[in-house]
Design a protein around this motif. Structure first.
Motif, PDB file in Angstrom:
ATOM      1  N   LYS A  61     -14.777  -5.097  76.138  1.00 37.37           N
ATOM      2  CA  LYS A  61     -14.610  -5.387  77.574  1.00 37.37           C
ATOM      3  C   LYS A  61     -14.927  -6.851  77.868  1.00 37.37           C
ATOM      4  O   LYS A  61     -14.210  -7.528  78.613  1.00 37.37           O
ATOM      5  CB  LYS A  61     -15.528  -4.481  78.399  1.00 37.37           C
ATOM      6  N   LYS A  62     -16.004  -7.325  77.248  1.00 35.43           N
ATOM      7  CA  LYS A  62     -16.395  -8.720  77.458  1.00 35.43           C
ATOM      8  C   LYS A  62     -15.305  -9.652  76.938  1.00 35.43           C
ATOM      9  O   LYS A  62     -14.956 -10.643  77.596  1.00 35.43           O
ATOM     10  CB  LYS A  62     -17.708  -8.985  76.714  1.00 35.43           C
ATOM     11  N   TRP A  63     -14.738  -9.325  75.780  1.00 33.08           N
ATOM     12  CA  TRP A  63     -13.688 -10.141  75.192  1.00 33.08           C
ATOM     13  C   TRP A  63     -12.459 -10.171  76.101  1.00 33.08           C
ATOM     14  O   TRP A  63     -11.836 -11.212  76.293  1.00 33.08           O
ATOM     15  CB  TRP A  63     -13.340  -9.560  73.812  1.00 33.08           C
ATOM     16  N   ARG A  64     -12.110  -8.993  76.668  1.00 33.28           N
ATOM     17  CA  ARG A  64     -10.957  -8.948  77.581  1.00 33.28           C
ATOM     18  C   ARG A  64     -11.189  -9.830  78.803  1.00 33.28           C
ATOM     19  O   ARG A  64     -10.276 -10.537  79.260  1.00 33.28           O
ATOM     20  CB  ARG A  64     -10.713  -7.508  78.027  1.00 33.28           C
ATOM     21  N   LYS A  65     -12.408  -9.767  79.351  1.00 34.93           N
ATOM     22  CA  LYS A  65     -12.713 -10.594  80.528  1.00 34.93           C
ATOM     23  C   LYS A  65     -12.569 -12.070  80.201  1.00 34.93           C
ATOM     24  O   LYS A  65     -11.968 -12.842  80.963  1.00 34.93           O
ATOM     25  CB  LYS A  65     -14.134 -10.317  81.022  1.00 34.93           C
ATOM     26  N   GLN A  66     -13.124 -12.482  79.051  1.00 36.02           N
ATOM     27  CA  GLN A  66     -13.042 -13.889  78.655  1.00 36.02           C
ATOM     28  C   GLN A  66     -11.593 -14.312  78.470  1.00 36.02           C
ATOM     29  O   GLN A  66     -11.186 -15.411  78.845  1.00 36.02           O
ATOM     30  CB  GLN A  66     -13.809 -14.114  77.353  1.00 36.02           C
ATOM     31  N   ARG A  67     -10.801 -13.402  77.917  1.00 31.18           N
ATOM     32  CA  ARG A  67      -9.395 -13.697  77.667  1.00 31.18           C
ATOM     33  C   ARG A  67      -8.639 -13.863  78.993  1.00 31.18           C
ATOM     34  O   ARG A  67      -7.791 -14.743  79.127  1.00 31.18           O
ATOM     35  CB  ARG A  67      -8.801 -12.562  76.850  1.00 31.18           C
ATOM     36  N   GLN A  68      -8.957 -12.987  79.963  1.00 32.58           N
ATOM     37  CA  GLN A  68      -8.293 -13.093  81.264  1.00 32.58           C
ATOM     38  C   GLN A  68      -8.725 -14.366  81.990  1.00 32.58           C
ATOM     39  O   GLN A  68      -7.927 -15.017  82.654  1.00 32.58           O
ATOM     40  CB  GLN A  68      -8.613 -11.870  82.117  1.00 32.58           C
ATOM     41  N   GLN A  69     -10.006 -14.708  81.869  1.00 35.61           N
ATOM     42  CA  GLN A  69     -10.502 -15.906  82.549  1.00 35.61           C
ATOM     43  C   GLN A  69      -9.915 -17.172  81.942  1.00 35.61           C
ATOM     44  O   GLN A  69      -9.731 -18.176  82.628  1.00 35.61           O
ATOM     45  CB  GLN A  69     -12.031 -15.963  82.476  1.00 35.61           C
ATOM     46  N   SER A  70      -9.604 -17.118  80.636  1.00 33.28           N
ATOM     47  CA  SER A  70      -9.062 -18.309  79.990  1.00 33.28           C
ATOM     48  C   SER A  70      -7.598 -18.537  80.367  1.00 33.28           C
ATOM     49  O   SER A  70      -7.034 -19.557  80.021  1.00 33.28           O
ATOM     50  CB  SER A  70      -9.197 -18.202  78.473  1.00 33.28           C
TER      51      SER A  70
END
Length: 164
Positions: A61-70
């Motif tokens: 979930k954290k990885w997905r959030k970082q990916r969306q924010q990038s």
């Protein structure tokens, strides 16, 4: 006091059976303790696995959030989805008409289903196509109207004279 040999044999036998009973009870006790210990270890392993699974889900979930924010929105999906394998071919559909049927199998099976491409066939229809419609199983040797009215197989005995 002097005891006979048979009496001493009986005493020795009793002592040996007592000793054996004590040893068996000890083995049972050890087995119970081992079972309890194994249960505790299993419960601990299950807890650790659940914890690990939870941590992995959180990290995804954290990885997905970082990916969306990038700013990666997934616009270049086609480049990612072309999987090349050892032989260099991507996924291709087989040119076989009925890939689920073995070659040389003429039994019908799924090939006799019928129906359109978009049509979803119900369970009964599938089974009818696979096994047939059933029909009458027994009563094949029962009389019918035609066989009852047919007298060719009987001998005509009315012409013979009867003895009195």
């Amino acid at each position: 006091m002097v005891k006979t040999d048979t009496h001493m044999e009986k005493v020795k036998g009793r002592l040996l059976t007592e000793k054996r009973k004590i040893e068996e009870a000890e083995e049972r006790r050890k087995a119970r303790e081992a079972k309890k210990l194994a249960k505790e270890i299993q419960a601990q392993k299950l807890k650790e696995r659940a914890k690990q699974k939870k941590e992995e889900i959180e990290s995804v979930k954290k990885w997905r959030k970082q990916r969306q924010q990038s700013g990666f929105a997934g616009g270049d999906k086609d480049a990612e989805m072309n999987f090349n394998f050892e032989d260099g071919k991507v996924f291709e559909r087989s040119n076989k008409k009925r890939p689920w049927v073995a070659p040389g199998d003429w039994s019908g099976g799924k090939g006799r289903q019928g129906g359109g491409k978009g049509k979803k066939q119900n369970k009964r229809g599938f089974r009818n196509s696979k096994f047939g419609f059933g029909g009458r199983k027994g009563l094949t040797k029962q009389n019918s109207a035609e066989t009852t009215n047919e007298f060719r197989s009987f001998k005509n005995t009315s012409n013979k004279k009867r003895k009195k």
